[in-house]
Design a protein around this motif. Structure first.
Motif, mmCIF file in Angstrom:
data_model
loop_
_atom_site.group_PDB
_atom_site.id
_atom_site.type_symbol
_atom_site.label_atom_id
_atom_site.label_comp_id
_atom_site.label_asym_id
_atom_site.label_seq_id
_atom_site.Cartn_x
_atom_site.Cartn_y
_atom_site.Cartn_z
ATOM 1 N N ASP A 171 0.827 -1.207 0.000
ATOM 2 C CA ASP A 171 0.000 0.000 0.000
ATOM 3 C C ASP A 171 0.865 1.261 0.000
ATOM 4 O OD1 ASP A 171 -2.291 -1.485 -0.038
ATOM 5 O OD2 ASP A 171 -2.628 -1.391 2.132
ATOM 6 N N ILE A 172 1.928 1.252 0.796
ATOM 7 C CA ILE A 172 2.813 2.416 0.836
ATOM 8 C C ILE A 172 3.516 2.590 -0.506
ATOM 9 C CG2 ILE A 172 4.905 3.344 1.904
ATOM 10 C CD1 ILE A 172 3.985 2.034 4.514
ATOM 11 N N THR A 177 4.044 5.712 -5.500
ATOM 12 C CA THR A 177 3.976 5.716 -6.962
ATOM 13 C C THR A 177 2.969 6.734 -7.474
ATOM 14 O OG1 THR A 177 4.576 3.375 -7.022
ATOM 15 C CG2 THR A 177 3.577 4.297 -9.010
ATOM 16 N N ASN A 178 1.858 6.885 -6.785
ATOM 17 C CA ASN A 178 0.775 7.730 -7.269
ATOM 18 C C ASN A 178 0.784 9.143 -6.682
ATOM 19 O OD1 ASN A 178 -1.231 5.853 -8.933
ATOM 20 N ND2 ASN A 178 -0.483 4.652 -7.193
ATOM 21 N N GLU A 184 3.255 16.495 0.229
ATOM 22 C CA GLU A 184 3.352 16.043 1.624
ATOM 23 C C GLU A 184 3.070 14.553 1.727
ATOM 24 O OE1 GLU A 184 3.992 16.322 5.698
ATOM 25 O OE2 GLU A 184 4.425 17.719 4.055
ATOM 26 N N VAL A 185 2.159 14.067 0.869
ATOM 27 C CA VAL A 185 1.814 12.640 0.878
ATOM 28 C C VAL A 185 3.035 11.793 0.530
ATOM 29 C CG1 VAL A 185 0.426 10.851 -0.224
ATOM 30 C CG2 VAL A 185 -0.612 13.056 0.329
ATOM 31 N N ALA A 186 3.818 12.211 -0.442
ATOM 32 C CA ALA A 186 5.009 11.470 -0.853
ATOM 33 C C ALA A 186 6.034 11.419 0.275
ATOM 34 C CB ALA A 186 5.608 12.113 -2.094
ATOM 35 N N ARG A 187 6.203 12.580 0.967
ATOM 36 C CA ARG A 187 7.172 12.597 2.066
ATOM 37 C C ARG A 187 6.742 11.682 3.208
ATOM 38 N NH1 ARG A 187 7.353 18.073 0.536
ATOM 39 N NH2 ARG A 187 5.807 18.624 2.116
#
Length: 253
Positions: A171-172, A177-178, A184-187
């Motif tokens: 899931d992570i 990837t998306n 902030e979501v990527a970090r």
């Protein structure tokens, strides 16, 4: 002398031994013979077969061997056995013969000493032996129980926690990837991935400490793995060598 010896807890004996023929007989026995051996002193002196018939063949051979060898060097003799009934079915008391030799004639050695009833000591030794065996069996049982618990916990950590962590990892990875590269979501996803990897390593360490899976491959493979782990952890070269590819062992060993 007879009055004193008759009140001793053992049987005072005098044995005459012929070096050439190996024959021996009781020259004297105190009245304690009835109390210790169940035989009268007169019976012992008259015919040694009354005593011999209560002794096992192997024990009798050991006694005669000790008489022969110790008579040559004039050493103290110590012999013990368990008396039996004439038919060998009923078990009697344990006795100990302790005596010292002296030369009476060129071909004769006289052994003088005492026969003691050592049944209480032997009973205590047997009870102690059984107690040690029971303690040893209990220790093995407890170790087996602990080993089974380790297996169960390690299996649960691998199957349950491992599968949960693996699912989170997927899931992570999807989030990373998306998500936009600078969002902030990527970090947060990257931080979560690092924490998750740390958790997976901790779970692996717990499983390894509880019961290394390499043990299922046998003790040889386990020792080879242990040597390599030691080398990596302490930066000390350690080489394991075995003369056998596999050694059969139980978990309790």
């Amino acid at each position: 002398l007879r009055s004193v010896t008759s009140n001793l807890p053992g049987v005072v004996v005098q044995i005459n031994y012929k070096r050439q023929s190996g024959e021996w007989h009781f020259e004297y026995a105190s009245e304690g013979a009835v109390r210790v051996l169940g035989l009268s002193a007169a019976e012992l002196v008259k015919n040694r077969s009354t005593f011999v018939s209560h002794v096992e063949k192997n024990s009798l051979e050991q006694l005669e061997c000790n008489l022969r060898e110790n008579a040559e060097q004039l050493r103290e003799l110590l012999w013990e056995t368990r008396l039996r009934s004439h038919d060998g079915k009923e078990v009697g008391p344990w006795i100990e013969l302790r005596c010292s030799p002296r030369v009476s004639e060129p071909d004769s050695v006289v052994w003088e000493g005492v026969i003691m009833d050592i049944t209480p000591r032997k009973t205590a030794e047997e009870a102690l032996r059984k107690s040690r065996e029971e303690i040893s069996a209990l220790a093995i049982h407890l170790e087996n129980v602990k080993e089974e618990e380790r297996k169960a916990i390690a299996r649960d950590v691998h199957d349950d926690i491992g599968s949960v962590l693996a699912g989170l990892k997927f899931d992570i990875a999807w989030l990373q990837t998306n998500a936009e590269a600078d969002s902030e979501v990527a970090r947060r996803a990257a931080n979560m991935s690092e924490i998750l990897d740390s958790g997976r390593r901790a779970a692996y360490r717990i499983m390894r400490d509880l019961r290394p899976s390499v043990l299922n491959l046998g003790i040889v493979a386990a020792l080879d793995w242990l040597a390599k782990e030691f080398s990596k952890r302490h930066d000390i070269q350690c080489v394991f060598a075995s003369s056998a590819d596999a050694i059969e062992m139980q978990d309790s060993q």
